[in-house]
Design a protein around this motif. Sequence first.
Motif, PDB file in Angstrom:
ATOM      1  N   LEU A  96      10.262   2.741  -1.566  1.00 25.68           N
ATOM      2  CA  LEU A  96       9.170   2.647  -0.685  1.00 25.68           C
ATOM      3  C   LEU A  96       8.902   4.225  -0.474  1.00 25.68           C
ATOM      4  N   ALA A  97       9.842   4.903  -0.318  1.00 27.17           N
ATOM      5  CA  ALA A  97       9.381   6.519  -0.092  1.00 27.17           C
ATOM      6  C   ALA A  97       8.632   6.875  -1.514  1.00 27.17           C
ATOM      7  N   GLY A  98       8.774   6.497  -2.653  1.00 31.25           N
ATOM      8  CA  GLY A  98       8.129   6.909  -3.859  1.00 31.25           C
ATOM      9  C   GLY A  98       6.658   6.260  -3.780  1.00 31.25           C
ATOM     10  N   ALA A  99       6.786   4.957  -3.354  1.00 33.26           N
ATOM     11  CA  ALA A  99       5.217   4.425  -3.400  1.00 33.26           C
ATOM     12  C   ALA A  99       4.543   4.956  -2.465  1.00 33.26           C
ATOM     13  N   ALA A 100       4.912   5.395  -1.287  1.00 34.35           N
ATOM     14  CA  ALA A 100       4.296   6.115  -0.061  1.00 34.35           C
ATOM     15  C   ALA A 100       3.711   7.406  -0.627  1.00 34.35           C
ATOM     16  N   SER A 101       4.557   8.128  -1.205  1.00 31.23           N
ATOM     17  CA  SER A 101       4.232   9.564  -1.596  1.00 31.23           C
ATOM     18  C   SER A 101       3.100   9.380  -2.681  1.00 31.23           C
ATOM     19  N   GLY A 102       3.383   8.566  -3.654  1.00 27.34           N
ATOM     20  CA  GLY A 102       2.285   8.386  -4.836  1.00 27.34           C
ATOM     21  C   GLY A 102       1.145   7.780  -4.030  1.00 27.34           C
ATOM     22  N   ALA A 103       1.133   6.924  -3.329  1.00 30.58           N
ATOM     23  CA  ALA A 103      -0.103   6.327  -2.925  1.00 30.58           C
ATOM     24  C   ALA A 103      -1.070   7.231  -1.964  1.00 30.58           C
ATOM     25  N   GLU A 104      -0.247   8.160  -1.236  1.00 32.14           N
ATOM     26  CA  GLU A 104      -0.971   9.246  -0.400  1.00 32.14           C
ATOM     27  C   GLU A 104      -1.671  10.180  -1.508  1.00 32.14           C
ATOM     28  N   SER A 105      -0.965  10.758  -2.663  1.00 29.02           N
ATOM     29  CA  SER A 105      -1.638  11.336  -3.714  1.00 29.02           C
ATOM     30  C   SER A 105      -2.864  10.735  -4.261  1.00 29.02           C
ATOM     31  N   ALA A 106      -2.618   9.504  -4.484  1.00 28.38           N
ATOM     32  CA  ALA A 106      -3.864   8.934  -5.142  1.00 28.38           C
ATOM     33  C   ALA A 106      -4.718   8.926  -4.014  1.00 28.38           C
ATOM     34  N   ARG A 107      -4.511   8.251  -2.816  1.00 26.78           N
ATOM     35  CA  ARG A 107      -5.561   8.524  -1.816  1.00 26.78           C
ATOM     36  C   ARG A 107      -6.476   9.861  -1.804  1.00 26.78           C
ATOM     37  N   ARG A 108      -5.632  10.805  -1.889  1.00 23.52           N
ATOM     38  CA  ARG A 108      -6.365  12.386  -1.477  1.00 23.52           C
ATOM     39  C   ARG A 108      -7.434  12.320  -2.982  1.00 23.52           C
ATOM     40  N   LEU A 109      -6.526  12.332  -3.964  1.00 24.48           N
ATOM     41  CA  LEU A 109      -7.375  12.415  -5.256  1.00 24.48           C
ATOM     42  C   LEU A 109      -8.556  11.343  -5.430  1.00 24.48           C
ATOM     43  N   GLY A 110      -8.393  10.239  -5.016  1.00 19.26           N
ATOM     44  CA  GLY A 110      -9.652   9.330  -5.015  1.00 19.26           C
ATOM     45  C   GLY A 110     -10.770   9.809  -4.047  1.00 19.26           C
ATOM     46  N   GLU A 111     -10.423  10.197  -2.942  1.00 20.92           N
ATOM     47  CA  GLU A 111     -11.259  10.646  -1.879  1.00 20.92           C
ATOM     48  C   GLU A 111     -12.120  11.940  -2.196  1.00 20.92           C
ATOM     49  N   ARG A 112     -11.261  13.085  -2.948  1.00 20.88           N
ATOM     50  CA  ARG A 112     -11.970  14.223  -3.306  1.00 20.88           C
ATOM     51  C   ARG A 112     -12.658  14.014  -4.306  1.00 20.88           C
ATOM     52  N   HIS A 113     -12.474  13.040  -5.512  1.00 24.18           N
ATOM     53  CA  HIS A 113     -13.169  13.113  -6.548  1.00 24.18           C
ATOM     54  C   HIS A 113     -13.943  11.649  -6.815  1.00 24.18           C
ATOM     55  N   ALA A 114     -14.294  11.139  -5.638  1.00 22.67           N
ATOM     56  CA  ALA A 114     -15.260   9.903  -5.620  1.00 22.67           C
ATOM     57  C   ALA A 114     -14.703   8.775  -6.506  1.00 22.67           C
ATOM     58  N   ASN A 115     -13.666   8.381  -6.466  1.00 15.97           N
ATOM     59  CA  ASN A 115     -12.963   7.401  -6.959  1.00 15.97           C
ATOM     60  C   ASN A 115     -12.490   6.341  -5.782  1.00 15.97           C
ATOM     61  N   ARG A 116     -13.290   5.518  -5.589  1.00 12.75           N
ATOM     62  CA  ARG A 116     -13.150   4.602  -4.207  1.00 12.75           C
ATOM     63  C   ARG A 116     -12.050   3.462  -4.721  1.00 12.75           C
ATOM     64  N   PHE A 117     -12.014   3.125  -6.153  1.00 12.03           N
ATOM     65  CA  PHE A 117     -11.290   2.387  -6.356  1.00 12.03           C
ATOM     66  C   PHE A 117      -9.699   2.617  -6.186  1.00 12.03           C
ATOM     67  N   ALA A 118      -9.380   3.946  -6.744  1.00 10.61           N
ATOM     68  CA  ALA A 118      -8.102   4.496  -6.513  1.00 10.61           C
ATOM     69  C   ALA A 118      -7.636   4.669  -5.103  1.00 10.61           C
ATOM     70  N   ALA A 119      -8.531   5.058  -4.244  1.00 12.61           N
ATOM     71  CA  ALA A 119      -8.413   5.277  -2.680  1.00 12.61           C
ATOM     72  C   ALA A 119      -8.060   3.864  -2.172  1.00 12.61           C
ATOM     73  N   CYS A 120      -8.667   2.724  -2.603  1.00 12.20           N
ATOM     74  CA  CYS A 120      -8.526   1.604  -2.023  1.00 12.20           C
ATOM     75  C   CYS A 120      -7.152   0.937  -2.219  1.00 12.20           C
ATOM     76  N   GLU A 121      -7.051   1.128  -3.462  1.00 11.24           N
ATOM     77  CA  GLU A 121      -5.587   0.627  -4.215  1.00 11.24           C
ATOM     78  C   GLU A 121      -4.601   1.513  -3.319  1.00 11.24           C
ATOM     79  N   ALA A 122      -4.740   2.734  -3.293  1.00 14.45           N
ATOM     80  CA  ALA A 122      -3.621   3.490  -2.309  1.00 14.45           C
ATOM     81  C   ALA A 122      -3.570   2.994  -1.131  1.00 14.45           C
ATOM     82  N   LEU A 123      -4.593   2.790  -0.361  1.00 18.28           N
ATOM     83  CA  LEU A 123      -4.399   2.153   0.948  1.00 18.28           C
ATOM     84  C   LEU A 123      -3.551   0.811   1.168  1.00 18.28           C
ATOM     85  N   ASN A 124      -3.858  -0.087   0.096  1.00 15.94           N
ATOM     86  CA  ASN A 124      -3.178  -1.307   0.032  1.00 15.94           C
ATOM     87  C   ASN A 124      -1.665  -1.200   0.087  1.00 15.94           C
TER      88      ASN A 124
END
Length: 519
Positions: A96-124
Amino acid sequence: MSPEQVSRSHAMWDRISRGELNAAATDAQLLLSSLEDPADRAEVHAALGLVLQRVGRIAESRDRFARAAELTRSEPRVQASYVADEAGSRFLLGDLAGAASGAESARRLGERHANRFAACEALNTLAAVALAEGRTTTALRLTREGVRLQAGERESSGGAPMSHLYLGLALVELDRFAEAEAAFTEGLTRAAAAGAAGQLTWFHCMRGLARFLSGEWDAATADTRAALEAAERTGTLIARPLARGIVGLVEAIRGNVAVAGHLVAPHEGTLIAVGLPGEEWLAMARAAMAEDAAAAYEALVEGWLHTRRTPYFLSWRALAPAVVHHAVRRGDHALAADVVGAAETGAELAGDVPSARGAALRCRATVDGDAEAGLAAIEALRTSGRPFAFASAGLEAALLLHAAGYDDRARAVLRESADAFHGLRATPWLAYAGQRMAQLAGEPPAPARPAVAPGWELLTPTERDVAVLVAKGMSNPQIGAALFVSPRTVQTHTSHIYAKLRISSRVQLSALLHQHGLD
């Protein structure tokens, strides 16, 4: 990529979409042996990650996604999707800790670089972690954000992000079943329109789970059988334990033990306690059909240990009271105390959610022998929209009330339980409630019927299974589907049954089995 490599890449993704995973994996390995461009190699590693995830080899899938993310460091927009995929695999592993850390990173990358798919998957994934940690309101907020953000275009061969799936799960944990039904149905519609066959498995699975919990058992069975068909068709084998567990529970609780047994029979190597998602539902089904208390206890303990990776994800409210009940009967007070503590923590984390509060009160009532806590559990579950949990709590409270000398109140509680079991067609449980009411009223038990019909001992185990299903009014195709044999094989078994029992029709068979209490 060369034209030949492009053609093989397209074939790989087409095969994944059709569930031809062996051929897709072969394409991927051949491509990896010839590709040099890091971005191209990353795509193939991610494809292998998806294939491995579908068949339940989660640790290997995590590593493939991690490799893809490493290869695309210079392309952060692309990397965001692979980081999100890796986080999803980490969640499935219980990290769970690794999943949360990775998802937060993906969310930031997705939002910063216009990858909505990645941001959505990270939120999921963040929502799934929140559910596993018991933070239901946080999960709901994250899933709603994901639905709002959901990509309008298809950015992956697997279809759009499954934000509606996680929204539905959050609503289930809040006992908001009508809204959950709408979310799952919307997700199914979107997945079908996008041709995302692999996603259909999960939407059918989770809608089936919601329908099971809310007492729509026929619809739940239809959904979970559709999920199993989709799993076979697309290779999404990781979803099979949950789907089999749900339909197995329905059949076992309704007394169709033969059907349940074919669905949930354990296989060496599956390792329930550390196995695939949904193994705890298989364990509950095995306990429901167990022939003795020791077998039920063993199954439930395996299921409970499995949930410790994701403690509050979907199953604890159904599983914890059953584990405590059997642990107390077995004298395993240490396990009972641990489960009660976990249940009470879960109820506190969930807030004022009736099913969570009711599950914790059921556990406490059983451990303490507290009839008032049992009654409080009933009142909490009355508004939960979970009729089987409500009815089961009534049985437990009735026994406690009887032990405390309150037989009138016990009878009233049993009547409510019996009504709920009747509505679910949970015949064995209804019969048990009726027996208890008769005992409390001082009525003599019904006279025992002969246990064996003439010729019954000549039937093979499979013929007995078929005979029982025939007596229940099932057609040959239905029996074949339940027992995983052809209708022609069912007809052959039926002919042998008639000959051995010296009868000639289904009507006679039903009457004979009913007469001897074998139906």
